[in-house]
Design a protein around this motif. Structure first.
Motif, PDB file in Angstrom:
ATOM      1  N   VAL A  33      31.093  32.602 -31.293  1.00 51.55           N
ATOM      2  CA  VAL A  33      32.491  33.012 -31.121  1.00 51.55           C
ATOM      3  C   VAL A  33      32.555  34.418 -30.542  1.00 51.55           C
ATOM      4  CG1 VAL A  33      34.663  33.484 -32.311  1.00 51.55           C
ATOM      5  CG2 VAL A  33      33.286  31.496 -32.963  1.00 51.55           C
ATOM      6  N   ARG A  34      31.644  35.281 -30.961  1.00 51.52           N
ATOM      7  CA  ARG A  34      31.620  36.650 -30.450  1.00 51.52           C
ATOM      8  C   ARG A  34      31.349  36.674 -28.947  1.00 51.52           C
ATOM      9  NH1 ARG A  34      28.973  38.523 -34.222  1.00 51.52           N
ATOM     10  NH2 ARG A  34      26.833  38.469 -33.432  1.00 51.52           N
ATOM     11  N   LYS A  35      30.438  35.822 -28.489  1.00 50.31           N
ATOM     12  CA  LYS A  35      30.166  35.742 -27.049  1.00 50.31           C
ATOM     13  C   LYS A  35      31.418  35.332 -26.288  1.00 50.31           C
ATOM     14  CE  LYS A  35      25.200  34.754 -26.876  1.00 50.31           C
ATOM     15  NZ  LYS A  35      24.169  33.771 -26.470  1.00 50.31           N
ATOM     16  N   MET A  36      32.127  34.335 -26.817  1.00 49.30           N
ATOM     17  CA  MET A  36      33.346  33.864 -26.160  1.00 49.30           C
ATOM     18  C   MET A  36      34.407  34.972 -26.149  1.00 49.30           C
ATOM     19  SD  MET A  36      35.765  30.608 -27.162  1.00 49.30           S
ATOM     20  CE  MET A  36      36.475  31.399 -28.607  1.00 49.30           C
ATOM     21  N   TRP A  37      34.585  35.626 -27.289  1.00 52.06           N
ATOM     22  CA  TRP A  37      35.587  36.676 -27.428  1.00 52.06           C
ATOM     23  C   TRP A  37      35.315  37.826 -26.454  1.00 52.06           C
ATOM     24  CZ3 TRP A  37      40.160  38.077 -28.862  1.00 52.06           C
ATOM     25  CH2 TRP A  37      40.461  39.359 -29.283  1.00 52.06           C
ATOM     26  N   GLN A  38      34.071  38.264 -26.417  1.00 48.25           N
ATOM     27  CA  GLN A  38      33.709  39.361 -25.524  1.00 48.25           C
ATOM     28  C   GLN A  38      33.817  38.947 -24.059  1.00 48.25           C
ATOM     29  OE1 GLN A  38      29.784  40.283 -26.976  1.00 48.25           O
ATOM     30  NE2 GLN A  38      30.539  41.631 -28.604  1.00 48.25           N
ATOM     31  N   GLY A  39      33.391  37.704 -23.758  1.00 52.74           N
ATOM     32  CA  GLY A  39      33.457  37.204 -22.383  1.00 52.74           C
ATOM     33  C   GLY A  39      34.866  37.100 -21.869  1.00 52.74           C
ATOM     34  N   GLU A  40      35.788  36.629 -22.733  1.00 47.94           N
ATOM     35  CA  GLU A  40      37.185  36.520 -22.329  1.00 47.94           C
ATOM     36  C   GLU A  40      37.800  37.893 -22.077  1.00 47.94           C
ATOM     37  OE1 GLU A  40      39.181  34.262 -25.289  1.00 47.94           O
ATOM     38  OE2 GLU A  40      38.313  32.350 -24.676  1.00 47.94           O
ATOM     39  N   ARG A  41      37.427  38.861 -22.892  1.00 42.79           N
ATOM     40  CA  ARG A  41      38.001  40.200 -22.737  1.00 42.79           C
ATOM     41  C   ARG A  41      37.484  40.897 -21.471  1.00 42.79           C
ATOM     42  NH1 ARG A  41      37.570  43.365 -28.327  1.00 42.79           N
ATOM     43  NH2 ARG A  41      39.076  44.721 -27.275  1.00 42.79           N
ATOM     44  N   ARG A  42      36.276  40.549 -21.050  1.00 41.80           N
ATOM     45  CA  ARG A  42      35.702  41.171 -19.854  1.00 41.80           C
ATOM     46  C   ARG A  42      36.043  40.437 -18.573  1.00 41.80           C
ATOM     47  NH1 ARG A  42      30.731  41.435 -23.015  1.00 41.80           N
ATOM     48  NH2 ARG A  42      30.081  39.596 -21.851  1.00 41.80           N
ATOM     49  N   ALA A  43      36.590  39.231 -18.684  1.00 46.28           N
ATOM     50  CA  ALA A  43      36.730  38.339 -17.530  1.00 46.28           C
ATOM     51  C   ALA A  43      37.501  38.954 -16.375  1.00 46.28           C
ATOM     52  CB  ALA A  43      37.384  37.022 -17.966  1.00 46.28           C
ATOM     53  N   ILE A  44      38.641  39.532 -16.643  1.00 45.26           N
ATOM     54  CA  ILE A  44      39.481  40.053 -15.557  1.00 45.26           C
ATOM     55  C   ILE A  44      38.790  41.193 -14.818  1.00 45.26           C
ATOM     56  CG2 ILE A  44      41.656  41.224 -15.027  1.00 45.26           C
ATOM     57  CD1 ILE A  44      42.947  39.559 -17.270  1.00 45.26           C
ATOM     58  N   SER A  45      38.159  42.098 -15.546  1.00 47.37           N
ATOM     59  CA  SER A  45      37.460  43.207 -14.888  1.00 47.37           C
ATOM     60  C   SER A  45      36.263  42.702 -14.088  1.00 47.37           C
ATOM     61  CB  SER A  45      37.005  44.236 -15.921  1.00 47.37           C
ATOM     62  OG  SER A  45      36.106  43.665 -16.850  1.00 47.37           O
ATOM     63  N   VAL A  64      25.134  28.337 -20.162  1.00 41.35           N
ATOM     64  CA  VAL A  64      24.195  27.485 -19.432  1.00 41.35           C
ATOM     65  C   VAL A  64      24.398  27.607 -17.926  1.00 41.35           C
ATOM     66  CG1 VAL A  64      23.445  25.094 -19.030  1.00 41.35           C
ATOM     67  CG2 VAL A  64      23.968  25.861 -21.347  1.00 41.35           C
ATOM     68  N   ARG A  65      25.643  27.776 -17.489  1.00 44.55           N
ATOM     69  CA  ARG A  65      25.945  27.717 -16.054  1.00 44.55           C
ATOM     70  C   ARG A  65      26.488  29.019 -15.468  1.00 44.55           C
ATOM     71  NH1 ARG A  65      22.744  24.013 -14.172  1.00 44.55           N
ATOM     72  NH2 ARG A  65      23.010  21.983 -15.183  1.00 44.55           N
ATOM     73  N   LYS A  66      26.285  30.134 -16.131  1.00 47.57           N
ATOM     74  CA  LYS A  66      26.813  31.401 -15.626  1.00 47.57           C
ATOM     75  C   LYS A  66      26.160  31.841 -14.321  1.00 47.57           C
ATOM     76  CE  LYS A  66      23.837  33.960 -18.830  1.00 47.57           C
ATOM     77  NZ  LYS A  66      23.847  34.848 -20.029  1.00 47.57           N
ATOM     78  N   ASN A  67      25.000  31.291 -14.017  1.00 46.41           N
ATOM     79  CA  ASN A  67      24.324  31.621 -12.761  1.00 46.41           C
ATOM     80  C   ASN A  67      24.393  30.476 -11.745  1.00 46.41           C
ATOM     81  OD1 ASN A  67      23.434  34.215 -13.672  1.00 46.41           O
ATOM     82  ND2 ASN A  67      21.850  33.191 -14.878  1.00 46.41           N
ATOM     83  N   TYR A  68      25.330  29.583 -11.930  1.00 47.78           N
ATOM     84  CA  TYR A  68      25.471  28.436 -11.033  1.00 47.78           C
ATOM     85  C   TYR A  68      25.744  28.898  -9.604  1.00 47.78           C
ATOM     86  CZ  TYR A  68      27.708  24.344  -8.887  1.00 47.78           C
ATOM     87  OH  TYR A  68      28.067  23.318  -8.037  1.00 47.78           O
ATOM     88  N   GLU A  69      24.895  28.519  -8.692  1.00 54.62           N
ATOM     89  CA  GLU A  69      24.974  29.007  -7.316  1.00 54.62           C
ATOM     90  C   GLU A  69      26.055  28.325  -6.492  1.00 54.62           C
ATOM     91  OE1 GLU A  69      21.069  28.627  -5.695  1.00 54.62           O
ATOM     92  OE2 GLU A  69      20.242  30.278  -6.894  1.00 54.62           O
ATOM     93  N   GLY A  70      26.596  27.231  -7.001  1.00 52.01           N
ATOM     94  CA  GLY A  70      27.640  26.536  -6.269  1.00 52.01           C
ATOM     95  C   GLY A  70      29.001  27.202  -6.348  1.00 52.01           C
ATOM     96  N   ALA A  71      29.133  28.211  -7.220  1.00 50.62           N
ATOM     97  CA  ALA A  71      30.390  28.959  -7.331  1.00 50.62           C
ATOM     98  C   ALA A  71      30.143  30.410  -6.942  1.00 50.62           C
ATOM     99  CB  ALA A  71      30.939  28.876  -8.756  1.00 50.62           C
ATOM    100  N   ASP A  72      31.164  31.031  -6.404  1.00 49.74           N
ATOM    101  CA  ASP A  72      31.039  32.431  -5.977  1.00 49.74           C
ATOM    102  C   ASP A  72      31.283  33.400  -7.126  1.00 49.74           C
ATOM    103  OD1 ASP A  72      30.830  32.152  -2.858  1.00 49.74           O
ATOM    104  OD2 ASP A  72      32.401  30.766  -3.501  1.00 49.74           O
ATOM    105  N   ILE A  73      32.123  32.993  -8.059  1.00 50.95           N
ATOM    106  CA  ILE A  73      32.373  33.779  -9.266  1.00 50.95           C
ATOM    107  C   ILE A  73      32.389  32.818 -10.452  1.00 50.95           C
ATOM    108  CG2 ILE A  73      33.937  35.341 -10.487  1.00 50.95           C
ATOM    109  CD1 ILE A  73      35.150  36.107  -7.796  1.00 50.95           C
ATOM    110  N   VAL A  74      31.682  33.170 -11.521  1.00 55.10           N
ATOM    111  CA  VAL A  74      31.686  32.375 -12.749  1.00 55.10           C
ATOM    112  C   VAL A  74      32.047  33.303 -13.899  1.00 55.10           C
ATOM    113  CG1 VAL A  74      30.374  30.862 -14.279  1.00 55.10           C
ATOM    114  CG2 VAL A  74      29.844  30.908 -11.825  1.00 55.10           C
ATOM    115  N   CYS A  75      33.061  32.931 -14.680  1.00 52.41           N
ATOM    116  CA  CYS A  75      33.461  33.776 -15.806  1.00 52.41           C
ATOM    117  C   CYS A  75      34.164  32.938 -16.865  1.00 52.41           C
ATOM    118  CB  CYS A  75      34.374  34.915 -15.344  1.00 52.41           C
ATOM    119  SG  CYS A  75      35.988  34.374 -14.743  1.00 52.41           S
ATOM    120  N   TYR A  76      34.431  33.555 -18.001  1.00 53.60           N
ATOM    121  CA  TYR A  76      35.269  32.929 -19.019  1.00 53.60           C
ATOM    122  C   TYR A  76      36.727  32.964 -18.556  1.00 53.60           C
ATOM    123  CZ  TYR A  76      31.681  32.896 -22.693  1.00 53.60           C
ATOM    124  OH  TYR A  76      30.569  32.639 -23.448  1.00 53.60           O
ATOM    125  N   LEU A  77      37.525  32.055 -19.093  1.00 56.08           N
ATOM    126  CA  LEU A  77      38.967  32.096 -18.855  1.00 56.08           C
ATOM    127  C   LEU A  77      39.616  32.830 -20.022  1.00 56.08           C
ATOM    128  CD1 LEU A  77      41.412  31.179 -17.171  1.00 56.08           C
ATOM    129  CD2 LEU A  77      41.556  29.182 -18.667  1.00 56.08           C
TER     130      LEU A  77
END
Length: 410
Positions: free
Chosen positions: A23-35, A89-102
């Motif tokens: 949950v902490r990973k998700m929480w932190q990822g969502e807060r950083r997503a826009i930046s 698992v897919r944060k480094n997926y090369e098929g997308a130009d930007i990958v982040c939490y929503l």
């Protein structure tokens, strides 16, 4: 009411993040997503936004993303996840130009996020119905498409108390649904912009099969013998199929458990050794600590190989049907092998279809497993017929990706 519920949920996540690593990973990822998006965004590019809740939805969206990049290399893709199990698992997926939490679907978050990305269109995969994001996209005249979605009568949209929330469905430009039942449900509440295209996962598993890795160590282990391969298994699954296979020493056994924690691997090894099976871990083979010959049970103690391993099976088993729900049946079925699975499968369309065509075989306990296995082992023609039915089903259902892209004009 929705925004109140989201606010309460937001507080709950913030508190839980102090105690739960996931949950902490998700929480932190969502807060950083826009930046993070601001740093990576190309202000001169056109972005297609693809949102997938988790890993399963990502696999459904992947064929579409890859075809967009192939046909329109000038377009860029923003891929967002809600769950850490998808993002990590897919944060480094090369098929997308930007990958982040929503960022969580508050009114403020949705405005801020969309003010940054300005997508030309958005694709929400399967079950994603974020109220604030969708209404703001609608007001900004940005077309949103629901891809590989599937609907059931018990969902809130089709209950008397869900009529207000069902308005969120009017924010979609079009629905590309998996089956006719979903289309009829949507028509019943006045949603007419629906096309039955099927599930893009069929295209994905066919592509995976075409690109499957050669696994010489697994092939050497099988040694041309009849082989039973169990994928994504849990303890209740293993307590059913291992005792049976322990009595069939003429069969090789490969187990790729869903959880590869040391305690689970040791538990599997104990079950195997109770009746004299000699087990080896895949890591021992790759590290040169052992050779495949001389063992009759192989435990896959790493991720990423299962979809390629199924090719070496004569009979496959897919776990989860005695607990969380069955895992990916199509990865096994695509190889034209019979697929055995447990009873918790009612929510999975592919399980119902595989049972109907004869390629999938449901079990409920050790006795029914023995009955199914005895039928397959005693009649070679029946085994081949089941396998051909499974493979034929996957091939017949392919083509959703092409149909969706044609409808989108891409």
């Amino acid at each position: 009411m929705y925004n109140i519920a989201i606010s309460i949920y937001l507080i709950g996540v913030a508190v839980l993040s102090m105690f739960d690593k996931k949950v902490r990973k998700m929480w932190q990822g969502e807060r950083r997503a826009i930046s993070e998006v601001k740093k990576k965004l190309d202000p001169n590019a056109k972005y297609v936004w693809v949102h997938a809740a988790s890993l399963g939805e990502f696999e459904q969206g992947r064929p579409i993303m890859e075809k967009i990049k192939e046909k329109h290399p000038e377009m860029k893709i923003l891929l967002t996840f809600f769950s850490p199990s998808g993002y990590e698992v897919r944060k480094n997926y090369e098929g997308a130009d930007i990958v982040c939490y929503l960022p969580l679907d508050t009114y403020r978050n949705a405005h801020r996020f969309l003010n940054v990305i300005h997508p030309v269109s958005a694709l929400f995969i399967k079950y994603e119905f974020w109220y604030n994001y969708l209404h703001i996209l609608k007001r900004r005249n940005i077309p949103v498409y629901s891809v590989s979605s599937i609907f059931r009568p018990k969902q809130i949209f089709f209950r008397w108390y869900g009529k207000h929330y069902a308005n969120v469905l009017k924010c979609f430009e079009h629905f590309f649904v998996q089956n006719e039942a979903s289309k009829e449900l949507l028509h019943g509440i006045g949603i007419e912009n629906v096309t039955v295209t099927g599930d893009t996962r069929f295209d994905r598993v066919l592509a995976i099969a075409e690109q499957a890795k050669d696994l010489p160590l697994v092939e050497r282990f099988c040694g041309g013998k009849q082989t039973f391969i169990a994928g994504s298994s849990w303890q209740p699954d293993e307590e059913i199929f291992i005792p049976y296979l322990n009595k069939r020493k003429d069969w090789q056994l490969v187990i790729a458990p869903h959880v590869i924690a040391p305690s689970h691997l040791e538990q599997i090894e104990r079950l195997l050794s109770e009746n004299g099976r000699r087990a080896v871990r895949y890591s021992a083979l790759t590290e040169g600590k052992a050779k495949p010959e001389g063992f009759d049970a192989l435990i896959i103690d790493c991720f990423g190989l299962l979809s390629s391993i199924y090719r070496y099976a004569d009979i496959t088993y897919v776990g989860g049907g005695f607990g969380v729900g069955i895992h990916n049946l199509l990865e096994a079925a695509v190889w034209s092998k019979p697929v055995v699975f447990g009873p918790n499968n009612a929510r999975f369309q592919e399980a119902q279809d595989l049972k109907a065509c004869g390629g999938g075989l449901e079990i409920t306990d050790a006795l029914s497993f023995a009955s199914v296995m005895n039928s397959l082992l005693d009649k070679k023609e029946y085994l081949e017929e089941c396998g051909n039915s499974a493979g034929g089903y996957v091939k017949k259902k392919a083509g959703a990706t092409k149909a969706i892209l044609q409808a989108l004009g891409l």
